[in-house]
Design an enzyme around this catalytic site. Structure first.
Site, PDB file in Angstrom:
ATOM      1  N   GLU A 437       0.837  -1.195   0.000  1.00  0.00           N
ATOM      2  CA  GLU A 437       0.000   0.000   0.000  1.00  0.00           C
ATOM      3  C   GLU A 437       0.875   1.251   0.000  1.00  0.00           C
ATOM      4  O   GLU A 437       1.668   1.475   0.916  1.00  0.00           O
ATOM      5  CB  GLU A 437      -0.901  -0.004   1.244  1.00  0.00           C
ATOM      6  CG  GLU A 437      -1.697   1.281   1.423  1.00  0.00           C
ATOM      7  CD  GLU A 437      -2.360   1.381   2.797  1.00  0.00           C
ATOM      8  OE1 GLU A 437      -2.979   2.423   3.061  1.00  0.00           O
ATOM      9  OE2 GLU A 437      -2.250   0.419   3.590  1.00  0.00           O
ATOM     10  N   ASP A 510      -1.033  -0.854   5.739  1.00  0.00           N
ATOM     11  CA  ASP A 510      -0.925  -0.216   7.048  1.00  0.00           C
ATOM     12  C   ASP A 510      -1.906  -0.855   8.031  1.00  0.00           C
ATOM     13  O   ASP A 510      -2.951  -1.382   7.642  1.00  0.00           O
ATOM     14  CB  ASP A 510      -1.231   1.282   6.950  1.00  0.00           C
ATOM     15  CG  ASP A 510      -0.190   2.040   6.139  1.00  0.00           C
ATOM     16  OD1 ASP A 510       0.927   1.510   5.983  1.00  0.00           O
ATOM     17  OD2 ASP A 510      -0.496   3.153   5.664  1.00  0.00           O
ATOM     18  N   ASP A 512      -4.255   0.217   9.878  1.00  0.00           N
ATOM     19  CA  ASP A 512      -5.320   1.160  10.219  1.00  0.00           C
ATOM     20  C   ASP A 512      -6.570   0.789   9.438  1.00  0.00           C
ATOM     21  O   ASP A 512      -6.607  -0.232   8.736  1.00  0.00           O
ATOM     22  CB  ASP A 512      -4.884   2.604   9.936  1.00  0.00           C
ATOM     23  CG  ASP A 512      -4.499   2.826   8.473  1.00  0.00           C
ATOM     24  OD1 ASP A 512      -4.761   1.934   7.639  1.00  0.00           O
ATOM     25  OD2 ASP A 512      -3.929   3.885   8.160  1.00  0.00           O
ATOM     26  N   ASP A 514      -8.022   2.185   6.793  1.00  0.00           N
ATOM     27  CA  ASP A 514      -7.838   2.174   5.340  1.00  0.00           C
ATOM     28  C   ASP A 514      -7.042   0.953   4.901  1.00  0.00           C
ATOM     29  O   ASP A 514      -7.345   0.322   3.878  1.00  0.00           O
ATOM     30  CB  ASP A 514      -7.119   3.453   4.886  1.00  0.00           C
ATOM     31  CG  ASP A 514      -8.051   4.667   4.878  1.00  0.00           C
ATOM     32  OD1 ASP A 514      -9.278   4.456   4.874  1.00  0.00           O
ATOM     33  OD2 ASP A 514      -7.549   5.798   4.896  1.00  0.00           O
TER      34      ASP A 514
END
Length: 648
Positions: A437, A510, A512, A514
């Site tokens: 990502e 990541d 998180d 997203d």
């Protein structure tokens, strides 16, 4: 209950029904031959084998209730109110029928046609294999006014069958603890078991299954009067059907065998089309799932496609086209359930049916009854044909898009996307690709990788949700086209696992919200459009650390809050002068850190994506990525306490 009750419908079930073939030693030497694998899938198969025996009692008309309990110590208890395993002495063996069933391979009432007309526990190896692969097992049988008990260690009896009480009830209770030396994990998953029991309750309208997990205090009860029709409605609860009610097709097929005996196949089918693009067709034999299909699935697919083509041409609804099977099944949810005596499977795990009579039976009944339905419901027929024709047009458009992509790549003299940093190794079994990502993290990964066998493909933002997109639109999306070309096996119906360029496809995002969304979108793409990648265990999730704890020149990486607390305690406690860094994104790590923590095969931690239950996986992707918000909300609420390492 006495022997006169055992003889209902002419069926005799006593110690004389027990036939034995010797030997359990081979089970512990090669357990995968008997339960498919020793991973989580094989572990859960132990429970299925025991429950299938109780379901056989239900199908024979002798049981109505099954209680399944995961106990606090990780053992599992399965209790039914059937006839109880025979406990009398088997003449050929000189020991109790209970002991023969639970300690001898290929022993049980399934080998005596008078004991069971229809059986899911076909081979008679089920409970004995579970016994062999368990640290301990206890069997309690209520039968003939008495309570009988026998216990075992790794398949070996602790002593003879004992009478421990009196009762006016009947039934069998099996409790077992899987042997941790035989399995990669002995941790049972509630959702996987729940899905199996729910399915069996849909397929057996007379049974009530009570399931309790005492580790988490979760419990549920499954009983469905609506059968396979209600099953299809349940599967479509997160989808949008294009006709109101499932189409129900059922009947009995009879033919004589070489000796003049009547062979019967009972066929029960329910099907409903949705506005989606993925098919969800599941098959069962004697209530046992056959994920690899077989002859009954072939009969269904052949008859479905032929019926739609015939009806469409007879009624001028198909203009100069002939539907293929994939066109006829786009957006279809269906359950094919058959019951028959002596089904022939390709393995002990019963994943693919080989009986030729099943194909003839399903083709015959499906062909006749589906034609009748289409003739009697012209509006539904037109809706289905319109959907199938749209699928045909989409398939043709996708073919043109693939051909154009191939031609374009040839004209540009390159077949790999420019953003791909490929590896030098050409043997796919030694190669891995990291789908990373973000451009920043992608740059760090490219600099930190081992160029010999690690390839890096950065992706920007969230890819297309393939759950709601037809295949012909996928290759218009740059990131999906780059992914498809880089991995090398194609996409959709044309995906060829033999042509992939990497045997490890690693999603690295990541930690998180997203990142979790991007990972889910990628997993949906792989499952829906490159499914063999997932089925063969080639897809992984990278697990980058959340924290770095430093004390002077000493540093430790921590992958969750528990590891952080432990590291802090071991490095001097909260009052020590510790430098704690919280990584909110992959881009915050330099190339060396990313290599050490996430990419170095000697140190990294990765999760391999496995499909323990294909039907459960299908429902999960439909829930998470479909249009219906409420089921997704319910799923998130139910599983919120299981989420870790989520930075919101």
């Amino acid at each position: 209950m006495g022997k006169e009750d055992d003889m209902r419908n002419g069926e005799v079930y006593d110690e004389n029904s027990i036939k034995a073939l010797k030997g359990l030693e081979a089970v512990r030497v090669r357990p995968g031959m008997y339960i498919g694998s020793t991973d989580t899938r094989g572990l859960h198969h132990l429970v299925y084998e025991v429950v299938d025996n109780s379901i056989d009692e239900v199908m024979a008309g002798f049981a109505t209730k099954i209680d399944v309990t995961v106990n606090p110590d990780g053992s599992v208890s399965v209790a039914d109110d059937g006839r109880g395993i025979p406990t009398g002495i088997v003449p050929e063996e000189g020991k109790s029928g209970l002991e023969v069933c639970l300690t001898d391979l290929h022993a049980g009432g399934k080998f005596d046609q008078n004991a069971y007309k229809v059986s899911g526990g076909l081979h008679g190896v089920g409970v004995s294999v579970v016994n062999a692969l368990s640290t301990w097992m206890v069997a309690i049988v209520k039968r003939d006014g008495k309570v009988h008990r026998q216990s075992y260690k790794t398949g070996i009896p602790d002593g003879p069958v004992e009478v421990i009480g009196e009762t006016d009830e009947t039934g069998t209770t099996i409790t077992f603890l899987p042997d941790p030396t035989m399995f990669e994990t002995v941790d049972f998953d509630f959702d996987t078991l729940q899905n199996r029991f729910r399915n069996q309750a849909f397929l057996n309208t007379k049974v009530t299954i009570n399931f309790e997990d005492k580790r988490s205090e979760k419990r549920d009860t499954y009983h469905y009067d609506g059968g396979v029709s209600e099953f299809v409605k349940f599967l479509n609860r997160t989808k949008t059907p294009i006709h109101d009610s499932p189409i129900c097709i059922n009947g009995e097929y009879h033919e004589k065998d070489a000796e003049g005996r009547d062979r019967v196949v009972i066929v029960d089918i329910a099907m409903q089309y949705t506005d989606g693009y993925n098919e969800s067709v599941d098959s069962f034999v004697n209530t046992v799932s056959t994920p690899d299909g077989g002859t009954h699935m072939t009969g269904f697919r052949t008859s479905l496609t032929k019926s739609l083509n015939d009806y469409g041409k007879e009624n001028n609804l198909l203009k100069d086209i002939t539907l293929e099977g994939s066109d006829a099944r786009e957006g279809l949810t269906a359950i094919i359930s058959i019951k028959m005596a002596d089904p022939q499977f390709e393995s002990q795990t019963k994943e693919k049916l080989g009986s030729s009579i099943a194909q003839t039976a399903v083709t015959s009944i499906m062909g006749e009854k589906f034609k009748e339905y289409l003739d009697e419901h012209p509006q539904v027929a037109q809706t289905i044909l319109k959907k199938a024709q749209s699928a045909y047009e989409g398939r043709m458009a996708a073919k043109k898009a693939r051909d154009a992509t191939r031609r374009k790549s040839l004209l540009e003299s390159t077949s790999l996307p420019g953003k791909l940093a490929d590896c030098s190794e050409k043997d796919p079994s030694k190669c891995e690709i990291f789908i990373v990502e973000g451009e920043s993290a992608g740059g760090s990964a490219k600099m930190g990788r081992d160029r010999a066998f690690q390839a890096i493909l950065p992706i920007r933002g969230k890819i297309l949700n393939v759950e709601k997109t037809r295949q012909d639109k996928l290759l218009d999306h740059d990131e999906i086209r780059n992914l498809t070309i880089a991995i090398g096996g194609g996409i959709g119906r044309d995906f060829d696992i033999s042509k992939i360029r990497y045997h490890k496809v690693v999603i690295m995002t990541d930690a998180d919200v997203d990142g979790a969304h991007i990972a889910t979108l990628l997993l949906t793409l792989f499952y829906r459009q490159m499914r063999p990648l997932v089925e063969q265990g080639y897809v992984y999730l990278a697990m980058p650390p959340l924290y770095r704890v430093m004390k002077g020149k000493t540093q430790r990486y921590c992958y969750n809050d528990a590891e952080l607390a432990k590291a802090v305690a071991e490095m001097g406690g909260p009052d020590a002068k510790l430098n704690i860094s919280r990584y909110k994104g992959l881009g915050e790590m330099n190339p060396q850190q990313l290599w050490e923590t996430t990419m170095d095969p000697d140190q990294r931690y990765m999760k391999r994506i496995e499909i323990a239950d294909a039907m459960l996986a299908d429902q999960l992707f439909s829930t998470l990525m479909g249009d219906d918000v409420e089921p997704r909300r319910e799923f998130i609420i139910e599983h919120a306490n299981e989420v870790t390492n989520l930075d919101v």
